[in-house]
Scaffold this motif. Structure first.
Motif, PDB file in Angstrom:
ATOM      1  N   ALA A 152     -26.642 -12.814  45.030  1.00 38.51           N
ATOM      2  CA  ALA A 152     -26.209 -12.281  43.941  1.00 38.51           C
ATOM      3  C   ALA A 152     -24.915 -11.904  43.457  1.00 38.51           C
ATOM      4  CB  ALA A 152     -27.379 -11.421  43.370  1.00 38.51           C
ATOM      5  N   LEU A 153     -24.327 -11.215  44.408  1.00 41.98           N
ATOM      6  CA  LEU A 153     -23.074 -10.682  44.372  1.00 41.98           C
ATOM      7  C   LEU A 153     -21.883 -11.770  44.186  1.00 41.98           C
ATOM      8  CD1 LEU A 153     -21.490  -7.944  44.331  1.00 41.98           C
ATOM      9  CD2 LEU A 153     -21.164  -8.142  46.855  1.00 41.98           C
ATOM     10  N   ILE A 154     -22.140 -12.722  45.087  1.00 42.47           N
ATOM     11  CA  ILE A 154     -21.190 -13.918  45.210  1.00 42.47           C
ATOM     12  C   ILE A 154     -21.061 -14.307  43.977  1.00 42.47           C
ATOM     13  CG2 ILE A 154     -20.678 -15.867  46.424  1.00 42.47           C
ATOM     14  CD1 ILE A 154     -21.516 -14.630  48.995  1.00 42.47           C
ATOM     15  N   ILE A 155     -22.580 -15.045  43.475  1.00 37.66           N
ATOM     16  CA  ILE A 155     -22.545 -15.739  42.308  1.00 37.66           C
ATOM     17  C   ILE A 155     -22.102 -15.155  41.270  1.00 37.66           C
ATOM     18  CG2 ILE A 155     -24.083 -17.061  40.771  1.00 37.66           C
ATOM     19  CD1 ILE A 155     -25.800 -17.670  43.535  1.00 37.66           C
ATOM     20  N   GLY A 156     -22.698 -13.938  41.067  1.00 35.63           N
ATOM     21  CA  GLY A 156     -22.312 -12.879  39.815  1.00 35.63           C
ATOM     22  C   GLY A 156     -20.954 -12.747  39.492  1.00 35.63           C
ATOM     23  N   GLY A 157     -20.172 -12.621  40.614  1.00 36.40           N
ATOM     24  CA  GLY A 157     -18.683 -12.151  40.778  1.00 36.40           C
ATOM     25  C   GLY A 157     -17.854 -13.635  40.317  1.00 36.40           C
ATOM     26  N   HIS A 158     -18.243 -14.626  40.422  1.00 35.24           N
ATOM     27  CA  HIS A 158     -17.654 -15.779  39.877  1.00 35.24           C
ATOM     28  C   HIS A 158     -17.930 -16.037  38.216  1.00 35.24           C
ATOM     29  CE1 HIS A 158     -16.561 -20.156  40.678  1.00 35.24           C
ATOM     30  NE2 HIS A 158     -15.756 -19.570  39.753  1.00 35.24           N
ATOM     31  N   PHE A 159     -19.366 -15.622  38.121  1.00 33.70           N
ATOM     32  CA  PHE A 159     -19.561 -15.612  36.392  1.00 33.70           C
ATOM     33  C   PHE A 159     -18.741 -14.696  35.692  1.00 33.70           C
ATOM     34  CE2 PHE A 159     -23.127 -18.272  37.896  1.00 33.70           C
ATOM     35  CZ  PHE A 159     -23.235 -19.013  36.748  1.00 33.70           C
ATOM     36  N   VAL A 160     -18.716 -13.634  35.991  1.00 31.58           N
ATOM     37  CA  VAL A 160     -17.960 -12.369  35.471  1.00 31.58           C
ATOM     38  C   VAL A 160     -16.382 -12.748  35.351  1.00 31.58           C
ATOM     39  CG1 VAL A 160     -17.264  -9.920  35.776  1.00 31.58           C
ATOM     40  CG2 VAL A 160     -19.659 -10.512  36.103  1.00 31.58           C
ATOM     41  N   ILE A 161     -15.879 -13.216  36.388  1.00 30.11           N
ATOM     42  CA  ILE A 161     -14.546 -13.698  36.242  1.00 30.11           C
ATOM     43  C   ILE A 161     -14.024 -14.419  35.196  1.00 30.11           C
ATOM     44  CG2 ILE A 161     -12.621 -14.623  37.608  1.00 30.11           C
ATOM     45  CD1 ILE A 161     -13.771 -13.298  40.161  1.00 30.11           C
ATOM     46  N   VAL A 162     -14.836 -15.719  35.200  1.00 32.36           N
ATOM     47  CA  VAL A 162     -14.800 -16.698  34.116  1.00 32.36           C
ATOM     48  C   VAL A 162     -14.782 -16.144  33.087  1.00 32.36           C
ATOM     49  CG1 VAL A 162     -15.779 -18.785  33.384  1.00 32.36           C
ATOM     50  CG2 VAL A 162     -15.220 -18.567  35.992  1.00 32.36           C
ATOM     51  N   MET A 163     -16.021 -15.444  32.618  1.00 34.16           N
ATOM     52  CA  MET A 163     -16.306 -14.825  31.179  1.00 34.16           C
ATOM     53  C   MET A 163     -15.002 -14.060  30.802  1.00 34.16           C
ATOM     54  SD  MET A 163     -20.397 -14.755  30.824  1.00 34.16           S
ATOM     55  CE  MET A 163     -20.512 -13.796  32.506  1.00 34.16           C
ATOM     56  N   ILE A 164     -14.774 -13.020  31.712  1.00 39.38           N
ATOM     57  CA  ILE A 164     -13.506 -12.274  31.454  1.00 39.38           C
ATOM     58  C   ILE A 164     -12.371 -12.894  31.316  1.00 39.38           C
ATOM     59  CG2 ILE A 164     -12.166 -10.393  32.218  1.00 39.38           C
ATOM     60  CD1 ILE A 164     -14.608  -9.190  33.784  1.00 39.38           C
ATOM     61  N   THR A 165     -12.023 -13.908  31.893  1.00 42.79           N
ATOM     62  CA  THR A 165     -10.735 -14.717  31.727  1.00 42.79           C
ATOM     63  C   THR A 165     -10.695 -15.207  30.305  1.00 42.79           C
ATOM     64  OG1 THR A 165     -10.572 -15.189  34.051  1.00 42.79           O
ATOM     65  CG2 THR A 165      -9.591 -16.305  32.658  1.00 42.79           C
ATOM     66  N   ASP A 166     -11.860 -16.002  29.879  1.00 44.67           N
ATOM     67  CA  ASP A 166     -11.744 -16.612  28.881  1.00 44.67           C
ATOM     68  C   ASP A 166     -11.606 -15.756  27.461  1.00 44.67           C
ATOM     69  OD1 ASP A 166     -12.248 -19.162  29.637  1.00 44.67           O
ATOM     70  OD2 ASP A 166     -14.236 -19.536  29.203  1.00 44.67           O
ATOM     71  N   THR A 167     -12.462 -14.432  27.532  1.00 47.82           N
ATOM     72  CA  THR A 167     -12.334 -13.775  26.595  1.00 47.82           C
ATOM     73  C   THR A 167     -10.897 -13.041  26.303  1.00 47.82           C
ATOM     74  OG1 THR A 167     -14.622 -12.899  27.064  1.00 47.82           O
ATOM     75  CG2 THR A 167     -13.400 -11.426  25.749  1.00 47.82           C
TER      76      THR A 167
END
Length: 365
Positions: A152-167
């Motif tokens: 969950a940490l590995i997968i969730g980390g990638h999602f968070v980075i992408v969403m923060i970047t787009d925002t």
């Protein structure tokens, strides 16, 4: 007459300013005129394909939840991320293809749900690999990576980075380097997963299927599917590198790109994503073949162990019998030798003979 006062009667329309996003796009009005029915085929064809795969993933996701997890968290998580990937791809392609903002004005929201397709795809590959490692009892990565919290940490980390970047980039275009960082993260992670696919396929071929005198055709096909998954990841990473450092990159310096160049690039990207999804579903579904092979090998190993144990016990018993018989014969010969000596010394004594005869009788028992 002042030339500046003459109105511009040229038939060539002025290219409008693109939206505040650093990645170049085609000049849509001219592009639609050129693409004609090809645009609808591209958009609605791929949207329907992803929708069908989303329904497939959703069916098995609901089925697994209904029957209980029972330590199937890897399979459930895999179907969950595939469901998210396919439905978000289909939703954007149906209602706001490539973020034009015509039907849905929430451009940032549509951009984010499109961008999370990349971490969905890499997460699905990661979960497939972890499932193969768990099923085959293979040692590919540290055991911690197979625990739910680390996954969950590995997968969730990638999602968070992408969403923060787009925002952030939506509000501050000057932060476009973050987009390049996300692309490089995808390339690095995707390449690692591709290499892992090749390693897992090779180890499965050697450890599980090589013991057979004649390899089953389906065993070979399954290994080839794993190799194909690795190859698809390599192609996707290559496309991402081309996008990052080619004419589609944030530092390319252009506002618009050639419409057919862009169209072919997006078409190839969607085709590779579709192939990757099909391979993920297929490799995961046929994982039972690995499980069956592992169980057969474990039963064979158990039978071999039991046979060896019986053989060892038989050897121990034979050795004990040999030692016992040898010890008895040595003692018997020794006693008989003593009796003969006594007979020679006390020959003619009846009582002594009776005593010696008794000893002989006792020794024979």
């Amino acid at each position: 007459m002042d030339p500046e006062s003459i109105p511009n009667t040229s038939s060539e329309p002025e290219a409008p300013e693109p939206e505040e996003w650093p990645e170049p796009a085609p000049y849509w009005e001219n592009a639609f005129q050129e693409w004609r029915w090809g645009w609808d085929l591209h958009v609605y064809g791929f949207a329907t394909l992803f929708l069908a795969m989303g329904v497939y993933a959703g069916y098995f996701f609901v089925l697994q939840i209904y029957h209980g997890l029972d330590k199937k968290y890897l399979s459930v998580s895999l179907n969950a991320v595939m469901l998210l990937l396919c439905f978000t791809r289909a939703f954007v392609l149906y209602f706001d293809p490539y973020h034009q903002g015509h039907m849905i004005e929430a451009v940032l929201f549509m951009r984010i749900i499109w961008s999370i397709g990349s971490p969905c795809l890499t997460s699905a590959d990661f979960l497939v690999l972890m499932s193969l490692v768990e099923t085959s009892h293979m040692k590919l990565a540290p055991p911690k990576l197979q625990k739910l919290k680390y996954i969950a940490l590995i997968i969730g980390g990638h999602f968070v980075i992408v969403m923060i970047t787009d925002t952030v980039v939506s509000d501050f275009v000057e932060a476009k380097a973050m987009l390049l960082m996300c692309q490089m993260l995808f390339v690095a992670w995707g390449t690692t997963l591709a290499i892992s696919y090749f390693v897992v396929g090779r180890q499965l071929d050697i450890k599980l299927f090589s013991h057979k005198l004649v390899k089953d055709k389906k065993d070979k096909q399954y290994v080839y599917l794993i190799y194909a998954s690795g190859g698809t990841n390599i192609f996707l990473c290559g496309l991402m590198l081309y996008s990052a450092f080619g004419v589609f990159g944030v530092y390319s310096g252009g506002k618009f790109v050639d419409k057919w160049h862009w169209f072919m690039f997006q078409t190839v990207s969607r085709i590779l994503e579709g192939i990757a999804c099909v391979l993920i579903f297929t490799v995961s579904a046929k994982r039972k073949r690995v499980k069956k092979t592992v169980e057969d090998m474990e039963r064979k190993d158990q039978s071999t162990t039991e046979t060896l144990e019986v053989s060892r016990n038989n050897r121990r018993q034979s050795m004990f019998s040999y030692l016992r018989d040898t010890y008895f014969n040595v003692n018997k010969d020794k006693i008989e030798s003593e009796i003969v000596e006594e007979l020679e010394e006390d020959e003619g004594t009846a009582d002594r003979e009776a005593e010696i005869a008794a000893k002989i009788t006792a020794s024979q028992k």
